[in-house]
Design an enzyme around this catalytic site. Structure first.
Site, PDB file in Angstrom:
ATOM      1  N   HIS A   1       7.793  -7.323  -3.817  1.00  0.00           N
ATOM      2  CA  HIS A   1       6.502  -7.719  -4.392  1.00  0.00           C
ATOM      3  C   HIS A   1       6.634  -9.033  -5.176  1.00  0.00           C
ATOM      4  CE1 HIS A   1       4.049  -4.173  -3.463  1.00  0.00           C
ATOM      5  NE2 HIS A   1       5.207  -3.545  -3.474  1.00  0.00           N
TER       6      HIS A   1
ATOM      7  N   SER B   1     -22.373  -7.851 -27.388  1.00  0.00           N
ATOM      8  CA  SER B   1     -21.723  -6.699 -28.002  1.00  0.00           C
ATOM      9  C   SER B   1     -20.787  -7.137 -29.112  1.00  0.00           C
ATOM     10  CB  SER B   1     -20.913  -5.967 -26.932  1.00  0.00           C
ATOM     11  OG  SER B   1     -19.837  -6.786 -26.521  1.00  0.00           O
TER      12      SER B   1
ATOM     13  N   CYS C   1       5.248  -6.196   1.584  1.00  0.00           N
ATOM     14  CA  CYS C   1       5.597  -4.772   1.591  1.00  0.00           C
ATOM     15  C   CYS C   1       4.869  -4.048   2.727  1.00  0.00           C
ATOM     16  CB  CYS C   1       5.281  -4.195   0.207  1.00  0.00           C
ATOM     17  SG  CYS C   1       6.098  -2.636  -0.075  1.00  0.00           S
ATOM     18  N   TYR C   2       3.907  -3.179   2.442  1.00  0.00           N
ATOM     19  CA  TYR C   2       3.200  -2.503   3.550  1.00  0.00           C
ATOM     20  C   TYR C   2       2.573  -3.546   4.483  1.00  0.00           C
ATOM     21  CZ  TYR C   2       0.251   0.520   6.275  1.00  0.00           C
ATOM     22  OH  TYR C   2      -0.313   1.185   7.335  1.00  0.00           O
TER      23      TYR C   2
ATOM     24  N   LYS D   1      -9.974 -10.941 -16.770  1.00  0.00           N
ATOM     25  CA  LYS D   1     -10.096 -11.021 -18.229  1.00  0.00           C
ATOM     26  C   LYS D   1      -9.435 -12.286 -18.809  1.00  0.00           C
ATOM     27  CE  LYS D   1     -11.111  -8.923 -22.154  1.00  0.00           C
ATOM     28  NZ  LYS D   1     -12.390  -8.256 -22.447  1.00  0.00           N
TER      29      LYS D   1
ATOM     30  N   GLY E   1       0.846  -1.200   0.000  1.00  0.00           N
ATOM     31  CA  GLY E   1       0.000   0.000   0.000  1.00  0.00           C
ATOM     32  C   GLY E   1       0.872   1.237   0.000  1.00  0.00           C
TER      33      GLY E   1
ATOM     34  N   GLU F   1       4.286 -10.659  -6.444  1.00  0.00           N
ATOM     35  CA  GLU F   1       3.192 -10.787  -7.418  1.00  0.00           C
ATOM     36  C   GLU F   1       3.519 -10.209  -8.791  1.00  0.00           C
ATOM     37  OE1 GLU F   1       3.412  -8.864  -4.795  1.00  0.00           O
ATOM     38  OE2 GLU F   1       2.134  -7.089  -4.842  1.00  0.00           O
TER      39      GLU F   1
ATOM     40  N   GLY G   1     -18.082  -8.611 -28.261  1.00  0.00           N
ATOM     41  CA  GLY G   1     -16.830  -8.763 -27.532  1.00  0.00           C
ATOM     42  C   GLY G   1     -16.753 -10.104 -26.813  1.00  0.00           C
TER      43      GLY G   1
ATOM     44  N   ASP H   1     -16.370 -10.844 -23.520  1.00  0.00           N
ATOM     45  CA  ASP H   1     -17.046 -11.059 -22.235  1.00  0.00           C
ATOM     46  C   ASP H   1     -18.517 -11.446 -22.416  1.00  0.00           C
ATOM     47  OD1 ASP H   1     -14.618 -10.146 -21.454  1.00  0.00           O
ATOM     48  OD2 ASP H   1     -15.317  -8.172 -20.804  1.00  0.00           O
ATOM     49  N   SER H   2     -19.241 -10.647 -23.200  1.00  0.00           N
ATOM     50  CA  SER H   2     -20.664 -10.965 -23.336  1.00  0.00           C
ATOM     51  C   SER H   2     -20.846 -12.272 -24.102  1.00  0.00           C
ATOM     52  CB  SER H   2     -21.417  -9.820 -24.009  1.00  0.00           C
ATOM     53  OG  SER H   2     -20.915  -9.561 -25.286  1.00  0.00           O
TER      54      SER H   2
END
Ligand code: XMP
Length: 514
Positions: A170, A224, A80-81, A370, A53, A172, A226, A228-229
């Protein structure tokens, strides 16, 4: 779904990556703000990660982990934080005001620990990504040092008995090459969680959940074009078959061949009931004479809803509205100051539906990132080129034509975009790039072709790399590639006589031009 691993967010820019790395290790994981974690903690997670953070633990009112974290009897990893506050809360000492250690550093392993299994042996070096200002000057009772770095005598600390760990870097981010291994060690080796999270398991559970929610009800889903839909629709169809009706609002602002592709994929391949509302005339009429980007977006949003509303009424209405909302849209992120003023990103695909459409929401992708949606699309058998598509904005080509939209400009842009993307695919670069597209500028310039003077539009090319669309870098094409595309565009697209390449990163630019 109860998450076996909980990430408490203290406002780091990269908190989402922690959840992604844990999921990549086969373990389901969720993010909650540090100050709204009570309910999630009460569900009994099997491991807890405290994120980084922007604050210093010395700032007044700086965030702390709920005490329950350290009393749950489960492993805790402070990053970290997260490490700093854990240290402070468990009786260690942290000093602020030190020079920020930022960027690449090496840690030197001093003592074996299950956290660093599979990394080097004692005294070996490991590259990591540091980003911190506070410094631990005394570790809490019961802890020992596992690794040091040049500037951090406590780069990794552990209390193996209580299974509490702190890392100052970090793990990640990709700049810590073996960070994913560290997170995997934490959730699988240390917390003992079985790595059973995968897309096949997710799909089965999601199908059951949809059936439980929807019962015999009817669902409509706005497509759409795309990813996702489309993935949401195919998943819903597997779950509830013909209780689903899809509505594809064809705005006339799609790329070349896109509408046809959606219709043939859904009607032909999947046999999913699909209403194809061809509304390009309406959109073009409404957009006539409008140049302001925000006005364009509002007009498109309203026209979309009007058509959607009309089509769904024609189809006899429905009890549920399905949306392809993703996890990044629903995570309540902690604001940059780490304070309690959390911001929620609202989803903008089918926002603002008329009040009389009183449908309940079905959001089968709301737990996914995603790239996980793409993996689910593959699991559902969607064709690879469709699943791997670059993101495409809801307002479509309208926000890639600064100024007024006309049918003529749309045709020029479609042609240019097709050529540009064909060249990118031919060069094998499509999957390296987050998003690439052509923009038609409202500027005409003078050129010469053969013996003739030309006076035509300028086409700008955009290509960026990104992990989430929030920040982006322009793609460093070879000059020969740009030259090839430029030659083809000017020779083949009537209406374009000049090509420029956009080398702006985000920030300060945005990915789209409007
Ligand atoms: P910007 O231009 O803000 O875009 O850097 C970030 C990402 O969001 C996409 N984008 C949209 N997607 N509706 C959408 O569904 C929109 O109104 C919209 N505006 C931008 C953009 O393509 C990029 O991937």
């Amino acid at each position: 779904m109860v998450a076996p691993v909980l990430v408490l967010d203290f406002g780091s820019q990269v908190t989402q990556l922690i959840a992604r790395r844990v999921r990549e290790a086969g373990v389901y994981c969720e993010i909650v703000p540090f100050n709204k974690a009570d309910a999630a903690l009460a569900e009994g997670p099997r491991a807890i990660i405290l994120s980084g953070g922007p604050c210093s633990v010395h700032e007044e009112g700086s965030p702390r982990a709920p005490q329950a974290v350290f009393e749950a009897g489960v492993p805790v990893l402070g990053i970290c934080y997260g490490e700093m506050t854990m240290c402070e809360q468990l009786g260690g000492h942290v000093e602020g005001g030190h020079a920020r250690e930022f960027g690449r550093a090496d840690i030197i392993i001093r003592k074996g620990s299950p956290l660093l299994d599979g990394l080097g042996n004692a005294e070996s070096r490991e590259p990591v990504w540091m980003s911190h200002g506070d410094k631990i000057t005394a570790i809490p009772p019961g802890f020992h040092v596992v690794a040091i770095s040049e500037n951090s005598p406590n780069a990794v600390i552990a209390n193996e008995e209580r299974r509490f760990y702190g890392v100052q870097f970090h793990p990640e981010v990709v700049h810590t090459p073996r960070g994913a291994q560290i997170l995997k060690n934490f959730v699988i080796k240390i917390a003992g969680i079985e790595p059973t999270w995968n897309m096949h398991a997710f799909k089965e559970k999601a199908i059951q959940k949809i059936r439980d929610q929807v019962g015999n009800g009817r669902v409509i889903c706005g497509l759409s074009g795309g990813v996702d839909s489309s993935v949401a629709a195919v998943l819903l169809h597997e779950a509830i078959g013909d209780q689903l009706t899809c509505i594809f609002v064809d705005t006339g602002l799609m790329r070349a061949g896109e509408s046809e592709e959606v219709v043939s994929l859904f009607r032909g391949h999947y046999n999913i009931p699909l209403l194809h509302a061809e509304a390009s005339d309406l959109f073009l009429t409404e957009l006539a004479g409008v140049s302001d980007p925000e006005k364009k977006r509002k007009i498109i949003g309203k026209a979309f809803i009007d058509v959607f509303d009309y089509e769904s009424a024609k189809a006899g209405g429905a009890d549920f509205l399905a949306q392809g909302t993703l996890y990044p849209d629903v995570i309540e992120s902690v604001s940059a100051t780490g304070g309690p003023s959390a911001t929620i990103k609202s989803h903008h695909n089918v926002g603002g539906l008329p009040a009389h459409m009183k449908m309940k929401l079905v959001e089968p992708l709301r737990e996914l990132f995603k790239d996980e949606v793409r993996a689910l699309g593959r699991e559902l058998g969607l064709p690879e080129p469709f699943v791997a598509r670059h993101p495409f904005p809801g307002p479509g080509l309208a926000i890639r034509i600064p100024g007024e939209i006309t049918a003529e400009k749309l045709a020029i842009l479609r042609h240019a975009d097709t050529i540009y993307l064909d060249e990118i695919r031919n060069a094998g670069l499509y999957n390296e790039i987050w998003q690439a597209f052509a923009v038609l500028l409202p500027v005409k310039t003078v050129g010469v072709m053969g013996d003739d003077r030309t006076y035509d539009y300028v086409c700008a090319l955009r290509a960026v790399t990104s992990t989430d669309g929030m920040t982006a870098d322009y793609y460093p094409f070879e000059h020969s590639f740009l030259a090839r595309v430029s030659t083809r565009l000017v020779n083949e697209v009537k209406g374009i006589n000049r090509v420029v390449y956009d080398i702006t990163s985000k920030p300060p630019g945005t990915i789209e031009w409007e």
